[in-house]
Write a protein that holds these residues in place. Structure first.
Motif, PDB file in Angstrom:
ATOM      1  N   ASN A 168      30.176  97.588 -12.647  1.00  0.00           N
ATOM      2  CA  ASN A 168      31.453  98.213 -12.325  1.00  0.00           C
ATOM      3  C   ASN A 168      31.296  99.555 -11.621  1.00  0.00           C
ATOM      4  N   PHE A 169      30.092  99.883 -11.168  1.00  0.00           N
ATOM      5  CA  PHE A 169      29.955 101.122 -10.401  1.00  0.00           C
ATOM      6  C   PHE A 169      30.897 101.097  -9.201  1.00  0.00           C
ATOM      7  N   GLY A 170      31.644 102.165  -9.036  1.00  0.00           N
ATOM      8  CA  GLY A 170      32.616 102.253  -7.948  1.00  0.00           C
ATOM      9  C   GLY A 170      33.949 101.608  -8.263  1.00  0.00           C
ATOM     10  N   HIS A 171      34.014 100.860  -9.361  1.00  0.00           N
ATOM     11  CA  HIS A 171      35.208 100.077  -9.655  1.00  0.00           C
ATOM     12  C   HIS A 171      36.251 100.830 -10.482  1.00  0.00           C
ATOM     13  N   ALA A 181      30.437  95.631   0.619  1.00  0.00           N
ATOM     14  CA  ALA A 181      30.521  96.713  -0.364  1.00  0.00           C
ATOM     15  C   ALA A 181      29.857  96.328  -1.677  1.00  0.00           C
ATOM     16  N   GLU A 182      30.063  95.086  -2.121  1.00  0.00           N
ATOM     17  CA  GLU A 182      29.448  94.653  -3.376  1.00  0.00           C
ATOM     18  C   GLU A 182      27.927  94.533  -3.232  1.00  0.00           C
ATOM     19  N   MET A 183      27.460  94.168  -2.045  1.00  0.00           N
ATOM     20  CA  MET A 183      26.014  94.112  -1.820  1.00  0.00           C
ATOM     21  C   MET A 183      25.414  95.519  -1.860  1.00  0.00           C
ATOM     22  N   LEU A 184      26.098  96.478  -1.250  1.00  0.00           N
ATOM     23  CA  LEU A 184      25.660  97.866  -1.330  1.00  0.00           C
ATOM     24  C   LEU A 184      25.588  98.314  -2.780  1.00  0.00           C
ATOM     25  N   LYS A 185      26.593  97.935  -3.551  1.00  0.00           N
ATOM     26  CA  LYS A 185      26.620  98.288  -4.970  1.00  0.00           C
ATOM     27  C   LYS A 185      25.405  97.738  -5.698  1.00  0.00           C
ATOM     28  N   HIS A 186      25.039  96.492  -5.419  1.00  0.00           N
ATOM     29  CA  HIS A 186      23.882  95.902  -6.085  1.00  0.00           C
ATOM     30  C   HIS A 186      22.617  96.709  -5.814  1.00  0.00           C
ATOM     31  N   GLY A 187      22.467  97.201  -4.590  1.00  0.00           N
ATOM     32  CA  GLY A 187      21.324  98.060  -4.295  1.00  0.00           C
ATOM     33  C   GLY A 187      21.384  99.365  -5.067  1.00  0.00           C
ATOM     34  N   LEU A 188      22.574  99.958  -5.119  1.00  0.00           N
ATOM     35  CA  LEU A 188      22.727 101.263  -5.775  1.00  0.00           C
ATOM     36  C   LEU A 188      22.482 101.195  -7.275  1.00  0.00           C
ATOM     37  N   ARG A 242      16.399 100.040  -5.182  1.00  0.00           N
ATOM     38  CA  ARG A 242      16.345 100.990  -4.076  1.00  0.00           C
ATOM     39  C   ARG A 242      15.864 100.313  -2.795  1.00  0.00           C
ATOM     40  N   GLY A 243      14.871  99.421  -2.910  1.00  0.00           N
ATOM     41  CA  GLY A 243      14.371  98.720  -1.745  1.00  0.00           C
ATOM     42  C   GLY A 243      15.430  97.842  -1.102  1.00  0.00           C
ATOM     43  N   TYR A 244      16.240  97.203  -1.917  1.00  0.00           N
ATOM     44  CA  TYR A 244      17.339  96.374  -1.401  1.00  0.00           C
ATOM     45  C   TYR A 244      18.358  97.245  -0.684  1.00  0.00           C
ATOM     46  N   TRP A 245      18.708  98.369  -1.269  1.00  0.00           N
ATOM     47  CA  TRP A 245      19.640  99.306  -0.631  1.00  0.00           C
ATOM     48  C   TRP A 245      19.145  99.730   0.742  1.00  0.00           C
ATOM     49  N   ASN A 246      17.852  99.930   0.877  1.00  0.00           N
ATOM     50  CA  ASN A 246      17.292 100.406   2.146  1.00  0.00           C
ATOM     51  C   ASN A 246      17.577  99.454   3.308  1.00  0.00           C
ATOM     52  N   ALA A 250      19.988 107.932 -10.089  1.00  0.00           N
ATOM     53  CA  ALA A 250      19.251 107.830  -8.824  1.00  0.00           C
ATOM     54  C   ALA A 250      19.684 106.526  -8.181  1.00  0.00           C
ATOM     55  N   ILE A 251      19.408 106.336  -6.911  1.00  0.00           N
ATOM     56  CA  ILE A 251      19.683 105.058  -6.275  1.00  0.00           C
ATOM     57  C   ILE A 251      18.820 103.993  -6.950  1.00  0.00           C
ATOM     58  N   GLY A 252      19.473 103.001  -7.529  1.00  0.00           N
ATOM     59  CA  GLY A 252      18.767 101.963  -8.271  1.00  0.00           C
ATOM     60  C   GLY A 252      18.717 102.208  -9.762  1.00  0.00           C
ATOM     61  N   ARG A 253      19.297 103.333 -10.240  1.00  0.00           N
ATOM     62  CA  ARG A 253      19.236 103.650 -11.664  1.00  0.00           C
ATOM     63  C   ARG A 253      20.608 104.124 -12.167  1.00  0.00           C
TER      64      ARG A 253
END
Length: 357
Positions: free
Chosen positions: A235-238, A178-185, A189-193, A331-334
């Motif tokens: 803290n996105f999602g937190h 979940a925290e890795m997904l957060k880092h992408g978000l 964007r490329g990491y999220w993909n 946006a994803i990544g922003r």
């Protein structure tokens, strides 16, 4: 993998871990090394570490009970007393061997014992590797309220050996994911993909993703070590996630949620709020919701649950002047921080969350 040098300490990976740890913990610098581990890592991880860690410094081991419910000031008191009993002094170093609970609590113990002694983190969970052990945040919970007491104090180093992940159950792996997904978000964007097709990933791919996650967090923390501004995006999602985690901890009728499982819900909710406020495009919200929902089990919330959860938001550490602040997405990544959302919108987010099931 290459070592990541943060402004305050290095992060070593895999083949550099034990040589780096042995080089650091030398008699010329330290009188004693105290390994703090929980009841799980003591059994599954300490034998590996002790077999590879070469030092002439005397070693002591302090074992604590596993589980977030033991991340308390009472546990700290027990460890402080144990440190005094074994004769730890200001030239001692604490080596925290465990997941986020151990590194948070052990770092806080080190930062406060004799007004501060050195410590290093050896994270053994995915959550610990990509998030909890990085950035210098230490602390304990106050009852069911997450991380209410603590300080920001940097370790001397962080040592990430991904072979420890072989000891983890799948639920713990998902929690870290979940925290890795957060880092992408919030950053890439490329990491999220990479997470839209997890079935094709190998263990080598996972190592690369872990390294990138640490790099993302370091890039953010380096610019704002004391969380005055930019660091808040981590803290996105937190905001809602921590409230959900606390609520589930104190209610036996609710399922027990690991940190990342609660944050996964929080990210869906806060992405919805982002869309409703005209920040995030609906198709990106649907993408976020679809990916996260495919990885994490559903949790059912009734209207009777949502009210108490929203009340817990008042304890969020990002709050200022009594107002609840959210990290949202443009946006994803922003990401964007310091945003507000009224109670009706929060209820609407929970309503939309339940529609996926």
């Amino acid at each position: 993998m290459t070592t990541i040098n943060t402004p305050h300490y290095p992060v070593y990976f895999n083949d550099k871990v034990y040589a780096g740890l042995s080089a650091l913990v030398q008699p010329a610098k330290y009188s004693m090394a105290i390994l703090i581990a929980d009841s799980n890592t003591s059994q599954h991880c300490l034998p590996t570490l002790l077999g590879a860690f070469a030092t002439e410094v005397p070693i002591e081991i302090i074992e604590i009970e596993a589980g977030e419910q033991n991340k308390t000031i009472e546990t700290c008191t027990q460890v402080w007393e144990a440190l005094a009993e074994i004769g730890a002094d200001r030239k001692s170093i604490i080596i925290n061997v465990g997941g986020g609970m151990v590194t948070d609590l052990g770092g806080f113990i080190a930062a406060t014992f004799k007004r501060g002694i050195d410590f290093v983190n050896v994270p053994t969970s995915l959550l610990g590797m990509v998030d909890a052990s990085i950035g210098g945040k230490t602390g304990v919970d106050l009852g069911s309220l997450k991380n209410q007491v603590g300080v920001i104090t940097n370790p001397k180093a962080v040592f990430i050996d991904t072979t420890y992940l072989q000891t983890l159950p799948q639920q713990e792996m998902r929690s870290g994911l979940a925290e890795m997904l957060k880092h992408g978000l919030i950053a890439d964007r490329g990491y999220w993909n990479n997470f839209t097709d997890l079935e094709s990933l190998t263990s080598d791919d996972l190592d690369v993703l872990i390294h990138r996650s640490v790099d993302i967090k370091n890039e953010i923390v380096s610019q704002d070590p004391l969380e005055k501004g930019l660091r808040k995006v981590l803290n996105f999602g937190h905001t809602l996630g921590h409230a959900i985690e606390s609520y589930c901890l104190e209610n036996e009728e609710m399922p027990f949620l690991l940190h990342g499982e609660a944050i996964a819900i929080g990210m869906i909710l806060e992405a919805f709020i982002s869309t409703e406020q005209g920040l995030l495009q609906p198709e990106e919200y649907r993408e976020i919701k679809t990916v996260i929902s495919s990885l994490f089990q559903a949790v059912s919330f009734s209207a009777n649950d949502i009210g108490p959860i929203t009340k817990l938001l008042t304890h969020d550490k990002k709050n200022e002047y009594g107002e609840v602040h959210f990290v949202l997405l443009e946006a994803i990544g922003r990401p964007v921080y310091g945003k507000k959302a009224d109670k009706n919108l929060i209820y609407k987010a929970f309503e939309d969350y339940s529609k996926q099931y």
